[in-house]
Design an enzyme around this catalytic site. Sequence first.
Site, PDB file in Angstrom:
ATOM      1  N   LYS A 196     -16.535  -6.733 -39.918  1.00 30.72           N
ATOM      2  CA  LYS A 196     -17.339  -5.851 -39.840  1.00 30.72           C
ATOM      3  C   LYS A 196     -16.830  -4.342 -40.047  1.00 30.72           C
ATOM      4  CE  LYS A 196     -21.975  -4.914 -37.710  1.00 30.72           C
ATOM      5  NZ  LYS A 196     -22.975  -5.757 -37.182  1.00 30.72           N
ATOM      6  N   LYS A 254     -18.605  -7.158 -43.978  1.00 34.42           N
ATOM      7  CA  LYS A 254     -20.126  -6.524 -44.069  1.00 34.42           C
ATOM      8  C   LYS A 254     -19.455  -4.403 -43.790  1.00 34.42           C
ATOM      9  CE  LYS A 254     -24.383  -5.329 -41.503  1.00 34.42           C
ATOM     10  NZ  LYS A 254     -24.927  -6.450 -40.050  1.00 34.42           N
TER      11      LYS A 254
END
Length: 330
Positions: A196, A254
């Site tokens: 992330k 992400k």
Amino acid sequence: MFPLERGRRLRVSESIRSLVRETIVTPADFMFPMFIAEGSNVEEAIPSMPGIYRRSIDLTVKEVKELYALGIRAVNIYVKVGEHLKDNTGKEAWNPNGLMQQAIKAIKDACPEMIVMPDVALDPYSIYGHDGIIGKGKILNDPTVEALMQMSVSHAAAGADFVAPSDMMDGRVLRIRQALDTSGYTDVGIMSYSAKYASAFYGPFRDALDSAPVDNAEIPKDKKTYQMDYANRLEAIKEALYDVEEGADIVMVKPGMAYLDIVREVKDAVHVPVAVFQVSGEYAMVKAASERGWLDHDKIMMEQLTCIKRAGASLISTYFAKEAAILLSK
């Protein structure tokens, strides 16, 4: 070699193109992120995310049934809690009667086959808007992990199929797995946000949950001490491998479109499904450009989703899920 070989033979018609198409997108590839609000019969539009709403549990359940009928089989859920429930410990996150826990129960009661993956992070519950507990001006890793363990067990007790830690604290997957197993939830999976990145694409999401870091000189001004530097590639592979070793059943990259090189490398490195989150900013850009007539909305939507899957995504968390499923049903 040419002229014996002509690549265009396989592009002559849509029938041929569909026959040899390598990547097929279906509604079963999607997870739909949902925002839960307090109250009943509440539907609040999110201005920076056209078509996306914060809904109370009763309307969320109605939406979940519609999603399931369209072939979507998983939802990510996030909650917007009242300011009076926020502190620096995040203790509301594991309240058995909290908004998240009520939402999980309601969704599973109404649509048992829908896979529910609640977000595990403290930022919606933090007075500081950070994913961790703060002490002496820093994000404290190990106390935060302890809180995430309690949060995950409470989600499992409410009926979650997977817990989805998005916090990026070190070691949290192992500790969450141990906590779930010790509590008897051996069948509850972990979808870890493994790679992330500290991205500017998250802006509309933070509008939806009011979860941006607060402006306070005594605390970190952003999330860069725990989310990853977008300049790094090898770090993403390392983080994904760590999470698999610690017990992650699914790893996530992400954001999506700007990170497809990372998706492919992670896919090649691990032997578990790879999820990709096409995040709020990516969604908002397509909406804004198409509203101005600069892009064809549906064509861009499907092109992006197909490219994410082609890069190696086993499942895609996307705000386009419902629209894409409707389009695919035609």
